[in-house]
Scaffold this active site. Structure first.
Site, short mmCIF file in Angstrom:
data_model
loop_
_atom_site.label_atom_id
_atom_site.label_comp_id
_atom_site.label_asym_id
_atom_site.label_seq_id
_atom_site.Cartn_x
_atom_site.Cartn_y
_atom_site.Cartn_z
CG ASP A 197 -2.30 0.60 0.81
OD1 ASP A 197 -2.41 1.85 0.40
OD2 ASP A 197 -3.41 0.04 1.14
CG HIS A 274 -4.21 2.38 -2.22
ND1 HIS A 274 -4.50 2.89 -1.09
CD2 HIS A 274 -5.44 2.26 -2.69
CE1 HIS A 274 -5.62 3.35 -0.89
NE2 HIS A 274 -6.32 3.03 -1.71
CD GLU A 337 -10.12 3.82 -1.40
OE1 GLU A 337 -10.94 3.99 -0.51
OE2 GLU A 337 -9.13 3.55 -0.77
C1 ACM Z 1 -10.99 -0.50 0.24
O1 ACM Z 1 -11.48 -0.48 1.50
N1 ACM Z 1 -10.37 0.57 -0.12
C2 ACM Z 1 -10.91 -1.79 -0.54
#
Ligand code: ACM
Length: 619
Positions: A197, A274, A337
């Site tokens: 991440d 991420h 995201e």
């Molecule tokens: C997530 O909670 N962004 C998959």
């Protein structure tokens, strides 16, 4: 003579009575099993374990499962041996024919001849052993009597998952193994390991040493809950470097540990979002020149990798090293995201859109994923991603993990894609457990309010789908994001007891689920957690709820209960916080009305652990 014979008959009939009385059927909830098996018959007879326990096991799976039982008998202060000879065995483990074709199904019988578990494959045998362990006491005892049962069991869903985020906070191998044990005890069969991440990269990749030299570490972490901070000037940092990673040898060790417990490990390598930690080490993969730093804030970053040939090379090389470490079928590529601001401004992305005739920049992510998916398929792996991957367009072979509610999962199942339901609203175990938002009595956390009952209420088979579409729902998964969970103790606080509700959602058919019955069985699990020194969140007393106040004239009666066996309830009426020396609740409280009297109560477990207080005002 005739009279004597009659007498003998009567006597022998009387001598049979105790046995008959011992085998009266009793309620299955008395056994305290979680998750509830498909079919349970419980009897009041008991099998007393002999001084020397013999476990019969021949095949590799039988012997593997026997090892877990032997270890547990040792914990209980008993001596157990494993032999291939089923004669005279106390516990018989057998891989054999079963009516159910499900490799996770098993039959468990305990009667006067001992315990016997039959399954058609290793997983079922292991789950039968888990059930048997729940029929044994949590701690050592001189005499151990196992209740007579006949259990025929198999899971409702084949994907029974739990995700641990080790990127936001790193957890050492020893704890990851403990976490896998938590899952195994409740028949959860999929461990989704969120390895990468913005805030940290956690897996050794030999071709890219800077991932573990640079990306695996951040300079510091945000202090406090980011969502409560209005502007960047509010942000404060702890000044403490944080990081860590697993070597490939350590990963293999964890995967082998999980395999022994019939748990599949699904690695998650996030792309294209991420990915700030990657850019900190390899800024050339960004659309915009760096420099970048492994992220110290939580949330979403606009800085994501650019979909360049170098980036494809990077992820293909990374996956080529990751894939051999994980024998399971699925590789999770994240996909959530990923803001497109950088892509929208990028000449490289404009060039891709022109060449590939893509009108919408969001669809470039679909194009990106399809290339990665081809690579995975060629290596015999299936792609799974968060539901955002639907937006770019997906192939029929992709599997969707639906987290932003069920919408994505429903859409995917309608298209015939496989789905794992993991809606944040019901299955994000980093969400709070107190009805008071950001309650000062709870540890720091983010997200909404997710009480045990709400987790329990979840049914992954949406009524918006037809029975034919339901077959695309592989199952369910709960996720533990760790922005605000830096320690194993806090992991346990967030996980327990809610993970047991998840286990039942995943294992027990929804028609057999019943929250009141679950709570009764759950209560019997707390001594088991105590025995393993698991720092579960002690449930507050029930009954401190304005709808539960019984008013009569100038008095209001309040009845308090705890699902923790042998717990005390302690309370105050003067506005102070109750502790273990506060008044002991012994009978329903008759309290005056019209005084806005606040009653606060806590649970005190037999081990002396306290719950947070629950409170209600008597109007
Ligand atoms: C997530 O909670 N962004 C998959």
């Amino acid at each position: 003579m005739r009279k004597k014979a009659y007498l003998l008959l009567v006597l022998s009939w009387i001598s049979l009575l105790p046995t008959r009385a011992q085998t009266q059927e009793i309620p299955a909830s008395n056994l305290g099993l979680v998750p509830l098996p498909l079919e349970v018959k419980a009897y009041d007879g008991k099998f007393t374990l002999p001084a020397k326990i013999v476990i019969a096991a021949k095949t590799a799976d039988e012997q593997n499962v026997a090892g877990f039982l032997k270890d547990y008998f040792t914990v209980l202060g008993k001596v157990a041996t494993v032999t291939p000879d089923a004669n005279q065995a106390t516990v018989k483990l057998k891989i054999g024919a079963l009516t159910s074709k499900n490799p996770e199904a098993y039959q468990l019988t305990v009667d006067q001849s001992g315990a016997s578990i039959t399954a058609s494959a290793g997983p079922g045998l292991f789950y039968g052993a888990q059930t048997l362990m729940q029929l044994l006491p949590p701690t050592a005892q001189e005499t151990i009597a196992v209740p007579y049962v006949r259990i025929t069991d198999e899971p409702a869903f084949k994907w029974r998952g739990n995700m641990l985020d080790v990127a936001r906070h790193f957890f050492p191998v020893a704890f990851v193994k403990k976490y896998i044990d938590y899952l195994a005890a409740y028949k959860i069969n999929t461990f989704h390991w969120h390895l990468t991440d913005d805030q940290g990269w956690r897996v050794e990749i030999k071709k890219y040493p800077k991932l573990t030299q640079i990306s695996a570490f951040r300079n510091e972490s945000l202090v406090g809950a980011q969502q409560l901070m209005k502007k960047p000037e509010d942000y404060k940092y702890d000044g403490i470097p944080h990081g860590g990673f697993y070597t490939q040898e350590e990963i293999k060790d964890v995967v082998a540990y999980a395999q022994k417990r019939y748990i599949t490990v699904v690695p998650e390598i996030e792309m294209p979002g991420h990915s700030v930690a990657i850019l900190a080490a390899y800024p050339e993969l960004a659309c915009k020149p760096g420099p970048y730093q492994t992220r110290t804030l939580w949330g979403i970053s606009d800085d994501i990798v650019c979909p360049s040939e170098e980036t494809f090379q990077f992820f293909e090389n990374v996956l080529a090293e990751v894939i051999p470490l994980f024998p399971g079928k699925y590789v999770h590529i994240g996909g959530d995201e990923a803001p497109k601001d950088r892509w929208r401004e990028s000449n490289l992305v404009k060039g891709i859109m022109k060449k590939e005739k893509i009108k919408d920049v969001e669809k470039v992510q679909g194009w990106f994923n399809n290339r990665i998916e081809k690579f995975l398929l060629a290596k015999g792996k299936k792609l799974i991603g968060w539901d955002e991957i639907l937006e770019g367009g997906i192939s029929p072979k992709s599997t969707i993990m639906s987290w932003r509610g069920e919408k994505g999962g429903i859409e995917a199942a309608r298209h015939g894609n496989e789905v794992v339901m993991s809606p944040a609203s019901h299955l994000y175990l980093d969400y709070g457990q107190n009805p008071v938002p950001h309650s000062p009595v709870e540890p720091l956390m983010i997200g909404g309010y997710l009480p045990l009952e709400k987790v329990y209420s979840y049914n992954p088979l949406s009524s918006e789908l037809t029975p034919a579409q339901h077959k695309y729902i592989l199952g369910v998964q709960a996720n533990l994001w760790t922005e605000y969970i830096p320690t194993p103790e806090k992991v346990e606080y967030m996980l327990f007891p809610r993970i047991m509700a998840l286990a039942e959602v995943a294992w027990t058919p929804s028609a057999k689920k019943n929250y009141a019955d679950f709570q009764q069985r759950l209560g019997q699990q707390f001594p088991r957690l105590d025995a393993k020194n698991i720092k579960y969140r002690v449930p507050e007393p029930a009954g401190l709820d304005s709808t539960k106040i019984v008013k009569q004239g100038d008095k209001a009666t309040l009845t308090l209960t705890s699902i923790v066996p042998d717990a005390q309830i302690r309370y105050t009426l003067d506005g102070t916080m109750p502790n273990e020396t506060a008044d002991l609740y012994t009978k329903p409280l008759a309290l005056p009305v019209n005084r806005n009297l606040k009653i606060r109560a806590i649970t005190v477990t037999p081990k002396g652990r306290l719950s947070v207080p629950a409170e209600v005002v008597i109007p």
